[in-house]
Design an enzyme around this catalytic site. Structure first.
Site, PDB file in Angstrom:
ATOM      1  N   GLN A 109      57.726  37.151  -3.397  1.00  0.00           N
ATOM      2  CA  GLN A 109      58.757  36.136  -3.212  1.00  0.00           C
ATOM      3  C   GLN A 109      58.354  34.835  -3.916  1.00  0.00           C
ATOM      4  O   GLN A 109      57.255  34.327  -3.712  1.00  0.00           O
ATOM      5  CB  GLN A 109      58.979  35.893  -1.703  1.00  0.00           C
ATOM      6  CG  GLN A 109      60.094  34.933  -1.386  1.00  0.00           C
ATOM      7  CD  GLN A 109      61.486  35.443  -1.810  1.00  0.00           C
ATOM      8  OE1 GLN A 109      61.819  36.613  -1.662  1.00  0.00           O
ATOM      9  NE2 GLN A 109      62.292  34.553  -2.360  1.00  0.00           N
ATOM     10  N   ASP A 160      62.100  43.517  -8.970  1.00  0.00           N
ATOM     11  CA  ASP A 160      62.761  42.234  -9.247  1.00  0.00           C
ATOM     12  C   ASP A 160      63.084  42.103 -10.737  1.00  0.00           C
ATOM     13  O   ASP A 160      63.831  41.215 -11.142  1.00  0.00           O
ATOM     14  CB  ASP A 160      61.858  41.058  -8.833  1.00  0.00           C
ATOM     15  CG  ASP A 160      62.339  40.391  -7.557  1.00  0.00           C
ATOM     16  OD1 ASP A 160      63.502  40.621  -7.169  1.00  0.00           O
ATOM     17  OD2 ASP A 160      61.554  39.639  -6.953  1.00  0.00           O
ATOM     18  N   LYS A 203      66.097  40.512   3.090  1.00  0.00           N
ATOM     19  CA  LYS A 203      65.779  41.710   2.294  1.00  0.00           C
ATOM     20  C   LYS A 203      65.252  42.826   3.202  1.00  0.00           C
ATOM     21  O   LYS A 203      65.631  43.991   3.065  1.00  0.00           O
ATOM     22  CB  LYS A 203      64.763  41.355   1.197  1.00  0.00           C
ATOM     23  CG  LYS A 203      65.382  40.492   0.099  1.00  0.00           C
ATOM     24  CD  LYS A 203      64.354  39.891  -0.845  1.00  0.00           C
ATOM     25  CE  LYS A 203      65.030  38.870  -1.757  1.00  0.00           C
ATOM     26  NZ  LYS A 203      64.103  38.138  -2.631  1.00  0.00           N
TER      27      LYS A 203
END
Ligand code: NAD
Length: 300
Positions: A100, A123, A56
């Site tokens: 994460q 997200d 990412k």
């Protein structure tokens, strides 16, 4: 392989999207506008999570975004992590950020996801954004389902009125995917069946699928006898299995037996190189939206 089978090249589409974003960032730079900034919190040092976060960060660099990686130790307390989140929520330089997953067992994942400012939740996991997705309001769509929608769109796959069968009901893939495919949108409007581990007679559903989206995590679970001719196959599964044929000693396998199923399919995503690369492209799009303030302005 059936010559009529089209392989959906997620790697290519992801790179195309990244090129498009790069040009938009160049434009921002030329006009002295703020450069999008994505932050990522990584707790502990799980190998897979390290790899995903590194990918990412690299993607951010490629398109010209600013990025910040915040590493916290495995034993960080929930309180300390919440404090970090509070800091990011108020840091005007950070447009969007991700935490994460998975988190260590002593941390309540839902509490953390709820603490993220919905405006910065690139997200798309905050309950407010999940609700907005269900109501077809402007929001950040979760990366993997959003990536799949983009593949359907870029390959102009007709979804209207089709029977879409989704296998798997996880909060990050199957469940949001089923919502998106049923919404009244250009690449939705399907009649959706959401199948899971308690579904009775799964094959009855898969045989009736015009579009089959598989996200259960069992390698080569879908075989040729389970699908009809002309089906569109979206294989989300990624499992690392040992292989004597590769240099690394392992290979990535999807949830679909590709060699058997591809000849029957009209479109199919390979593994690797199908859905996987789209996840990053979606995150970059969401970050660009966050820096523009697009998503929440549309309602305010
Ligand atoms: P998960 O492990 O959280 O859930 C699996 C789902 O499959 C569950 O809802 C369960 O009910 C269902 N299931 C299990 N066995 C079944 C059976 N026999 N019949 C029908 N349904 C069954 O899943 P997840 O996190 O959504 O991940 C699924 C797969 O997708 C994994 O291989 C994962 O690595 C992969 N994945 C890929 C990406 C990507 O970017 N390509 C992103 C996320 C997940």
């Amino acid at each position: 392989m059936n010559t009529l089978t089209q392989i959906i090249d997620g790697k290519l589409i992801s790179l195309q999207i990244q090129d498009e974003i790069f040009l938009q960032v160049e434009e921002l730079k030329k006009n002295n506008k703020k450069i999008p900034h994505l932050a990522a919190i990584l707790v502990g040092s799980d190998g897979a999570s390290e790899t995903y976060v590194a990918a990412k960060v690299r993607a951010c660099e490629r398109v010209g975004f600013n990025s910040t990686l915040i590493r916290l130790p495995e034993l960080v307390s929930e309180q300390e992590l919440l404090k970090k989140i509070k800091d990011l929520n108020t840091d005007s330089d950070v447009d969007g950020y991700i935490v994460q997953l998975p988190l260590p067992k002593h941390i309540n994942e839902y509490k953390i996801l709820e603490a993220i400012s919905p405006q910065k939740d690139v997200d798309g996991f905050h309950p407010q954004n999940v609700g907005r997705m269900a109501l077809n309001l402007p929001t950040y769509l979760p990366a993997t389902p959003f990536g799949i929608i983009q593949l359907l769109e870029r390959y102009k796959i007709d979804t209207i009125g089709k029977h879409c069968v989704v296998i798997g009901r996880s909060h990050i893939v199957g469940s949001p995917m089923s919502i998106l495919m049923a919404r009244n949108t250009a690449f939705g409007n399907c009649t959706v069946s959401l199948c899971h581990s308690r579904t009775v007679n799964l094959k009855e559903f898969t045989l009736n699928a015009d579009i089959l989206i598989v996200a259960l995590g069992i390698p080569e679970f879908i075989t040729a006898d389970m699908v009809k001719d002309g089906v569109v196959i979206i294989d989300v599964g990624i499992t690392r299995i040992i292989s004597g044929k590769t240099k690394s000693g392992f290979k990535l396998v999807g949830d679909v037996n590709y060699d058997e199923v591809a000849p029957k399919a009209s479109f199919i995503t390979p593994v690797p190189g199908g859905v996987g690369p789209m996840t990053i492209a979606s995150l970059l799009i969401n970050t660009l939206k966050a820096s523009r303030g697009d998503v929440y302005q549309q309602l305010d």
